[in-house]
Design an enzyme around this catalytic site. Structure first.
Site, PDB file in Angstrom:
ATOM      1  N   HIS A   9      50.280  33.058 -10.119  1.00  0.00           N
ATOM      2  CA  HIS A   9      50.598  31.630 -10.284  1.00  0.00           C
ATOM      3  C   HIS A   9      51.576  31.093  -9.243  1.00  0.00           C
ATOM      4  O   HIS A   9      51.761  29.885  -9.150  1.00  0.00           O
ATOM      5  CB  HIS A   9      51.029  31.350 -11.723  1.00  0.00           C
ATOM      6  CG  HIS A   9      49.891  31.623 -12.669  1.00  0.00           C
ATOM      7  ND1 HIS A   9      48.647  31.056 -12.493  1.00  0.00           N
ATOM      8  CD2 HIS A   9      49.772  32.454 -13.735  1.00  0.00           C
ATOM      9  CE1 HIS A   9      47.815  31.501 -13.432  1.00  0.00           C
ATOM     10  NE2 HIS A   9      48.482  32.357 -14.183  1.00  0.00           N
ATOM     11  N   ARG A  44      40.096  36.434  -7.571  1.00  0.00           N
ATOM     12  CA  ARG A  44      38.950  35.930  -8.333  1.00  0.00           C
ATOM     13  C   ARG A  44      37.792  35.570  -7.418  1.00  0.00           C
ATOM     14  O   ARG A  44      37.999  35.212  -6.264  1.00  0.00           O
ATOM     15  CB  ARG A  44      39.359  34.680  -9.119  1.00  0.00           C
ATOM     16  CG  ARG A  44      40.171  34.967 -10.360  1.00  0.00           C
ATOM     17  CD  ARG A  44      40.427  33.679 -11.128  1.00  0.00           C
ATOM     18  NE  ARG A  44      40.960  33.960 -12.440  1.00  0.00           N
ATOM     19  CZ  ARG A  44      40.208  34.073 -13.550  1.00  0.00           C
ATOM     20  NH1 ARG A  44      38.906  33.911 -13.499  1.00  0.00           N
ATOM     21  NH2 ARG A  44      40.772  34.334 -14.706  1.00  0.00           N
ATOM     22  N   ARG A  48      40.626  30.897  -6.763  1.00  0.00           N
ATOM     23  CA  ARG A  48      41.416  29.735  -7.192  1.00  0.00           C
ATOM     24  C   ARG A  48      42.904  29.902  -6.923  1.00  0.00           C
ATOM     25  O   ARG A  48      43.634  28.945  -6.854  1.00  0.00           O
ATOM     26  CB  ARG A  48      41.186  29.441  -8.668  1.00  0.00           C
ATOM     27  CG  ARG A  48      41.718  30.510  -9.592  1.00  0.00           C
ATOM     28  CD  ARG A  48      41.636  30.071 -11.025  1.00  0.00           C
ATOM     29  NE  ARG A  48      40.281  30.106 -11.535  1.00  0.00           N
ATOM     30  CZ  ARG A  48      39.993  30.141 -12.837  1.00  0.00           C
ATOM     31  NH1 ARG A  48      40.962  30.089 -13.726  1.00  0.00           N
ATOM     32  NH2 ARG A  48      38.755  30.220 -13.252  1.00  0.00           N
ATOM     33  N   GLU A  69      43.711  43.212  -9.651  1.00  0.00           N
ATOM     34  CA  GLU A  69      42.799  42.889 -10.753  1.00  0.00           C
ATOM     35  C   GLU A  69      41.551  42.290 -10.157  1.00  0.00           C
ATOM     36  O   GLU A  69      41.629  41.414  -9.288  1.00  0.00           O
ATOM     37  CB  GLU A  69      43.422  41.839 -11.674  1.00  0.00           C
ATOM     38  CG  GLU A  69      44.398  42.375 -12.663  1.00  0.00           C
ATOM     39  CD  GLU A  69      44.955  41.248 -13.544  1.00  0.00           C
ATOM     40  OE1 GLU A  69      44.327  40.188 -13.656  1.00  0.00           O
ATOM     41  OE2 GLU A  69      46.045  41.456 -14.072  1.00  0.00           O
ATOM     42  N   THR A 100      42.071  35.077 -17.975  1.00  0.00           N
ATOM     43  CA  THR A 100      41.187  36.127 -18.486  1.00  0.00           C
ATOM     44  C   THR A 100      41.064  36.020 -20.013  1.00  0.00           C
ATOM     45  O   THR A 100      42.063  35.981 -20.716  1.00  0.00           O
ATOM     46  CB  THR A 100      41.770  37.508 -18.106  1.00  0.00           C
ATOM     47  OG1 THR A 100      42.104  37.484 -16.724  1.00  0.00           O
ATOM     48  CG2 THR A 100      40.772  38.607 -18.373  1.00  0.00           C
TER      49      THR A 100
HETATM   50  N1  PXP Z   1      46.844  41.617 -17.481  1.00  0.00           N
HETATM   51  C1  PXP Z   1      45.647  41.106 -17.110  1.00  0.00           C
HETATM   52  C2  PXP Z   1      44.472  42.024 -17.069  1.00  0.00           C
HETATM   53  C3  PXP Z   1      45.506  39.752 -16.755  1.00  0.00           C
HETATM   54  O1  PXP Z   1      44.306  39.271 -16.390  1.00  0.00           O
HETATM   55  C4  PXP Z   1      46.660  38.930 -16.756  1.00  0.00           C
HETATM   56  C5  PXP Z   1      46.547  37.493 -16.348  1.00  0.00           C
HETATM   57  O2  PXP Z   1      46.174  37.400 -15.030  1.00  0.00           O
HETATM   58  C6  PXP Z   1      47.886  39.506 -17.126  1.00  0.00           C
HETATM   59  C7  PXP Z   1      47.942  40.849 -17.513  1.00  0.00           C
HETATM   60  C8  PXP Z   1      49.139  38.714 -17.155  1.00  0.00           C
HETATM   61  O3  PXP Z   1      49.045  37.759 -18.149  1.00  0.00           O
HETATM   62  P1  PXP Z   1      50.128  36.621 -18.243  1.00  0.00           P
HETATM   63  O4  PXP Z   1      49.998  35.796 -17.004  1.00  0.00           O
HETATM   64  O5  PXP Z   1      49.757  35.887 -19.487  1.00  0.00           O
HETATM   65  O6  PXP Z   1      51.463  37.304 -18.324  1.00  0.00           O
END
Ligand code: PXP
Length: 237
Positions: A9, A44, A48, A69, A100
């Site tokens: 983010h 992604r 984005r 990821e 996700t």
């Molecule tokens: N784990 C995974 C697999 C995710 O996709 C995300 C979000 O990108 C996170 C952890 C972290 O989630 P959050 O941003 O809600 O802390």
């Protein structure tokens, strides 16, 4: 318990204006300096937030662990094998989701995932699967050859009532115990914040939490270094 900071983010904010700032690489370095044990980013299909250049730069500069990821697609396999993050976390991905939604459906695509994971392991990448706290899905992760799993705490985090929250927490506890019995290393994440993280921290078999949104949101107000430190303090309790 270790903390891996997801910096997606930071890039979301930058992409909102297609600008040069804020810089995800700088965020990653600050998070490491503040004590994070790893950096997570999600490349992604729709690009984005994180871009390929971010991933390449992160690979060059971070000194902890890089966790990429991604969806289990051919495009991502090629990128991962080139960039060689320390860990790949396989996640489900749909273009119209805000974030996700849920863990990966492993059972129905076990044979695809088994060969996919082998291709990643061949170049020395450890493979994690983001999975809901369900025993049959966790067993399928082990059978597909995952090194570790990340239990989805999203349902726990989003619970509307205390009763629901406790029930979801118990599901996470049981899932962690089950995964440990299978010999899997266990991480957890999704939706965790400064208010709901403590009961998850109390599950001592979880070795690492992956947290993004809450840390970046707090960083807007207090700075990233302090936001990471405040989360680390909770993880050390
Ligand atoms: N784990 C995974 C697999 C995710 O996709 C995300 C979000 O990108 C996170 C952890 C972290 O989630 P959050 O941003 O809600 O802390």
């Amino acid at each position: 318990m270790k903390l891996a900071v997801n910096i997606d983010h930071i890039a979301t904010l930058r992409q909102a204006r297609a600008a040069r700032e804020p810089e995800p690489v700088l965020a990653a370095l600050l998070a490491e300096q503040a004590g994070a044990s790893g950096i997570v980013c999600h490349l992604r299909g729709d690009r984005r937030h994180i871009q390929e250049i971010d991933l390449q730069l992160l690979r060059k500069v971070i000194i902890t662990k890089l966790n990429l990821e991604m969806a289990a697609t051919e495009e991502m396999l090629k990128i991962a094998r080139e960039v060689k993050p320390d860990t790949v976390s396989l996640v489900p991905e749909s273009p119209d989701e805000i974030t996700t939604q849920g863990g990966l459906e492993v059972i129905s695509q076990k044979s695809h995932l088994t060969s996919y994971i082998q291709e990643l392991k061949k170049v020395g990448i450890r493979v994690s699967i983001f999975v809901d706290p369900l025993e049959n899905q966790i067993k399928a992760c082990q059978e597909a050859g995952a090194n570790l799993i990340e239990i989805n705490t999203g349902k726990y985090a989003e619970a509307q009532t205390e009763e629901e929250r406790q029930a979801n927490l118990e599901e996470v506890r049981q899932a962690v115990a089950f995964a440990c019995r299978l010999g899997l290393q266990v991480h957890a994440g999704h939706g965790l914040d400064y208010h709901n993280v403590q009961p998850i921290v109390d599950i001592k078999e979880i070795s690492e939490l992956s947290i993004g949104f809450a840390i970046v949101a707090r960083a807007v107000m207090v700075g990233l270094t302090q936001a990471v430190r405040e989360m680390l303090e909770l993880l050390q309790k």
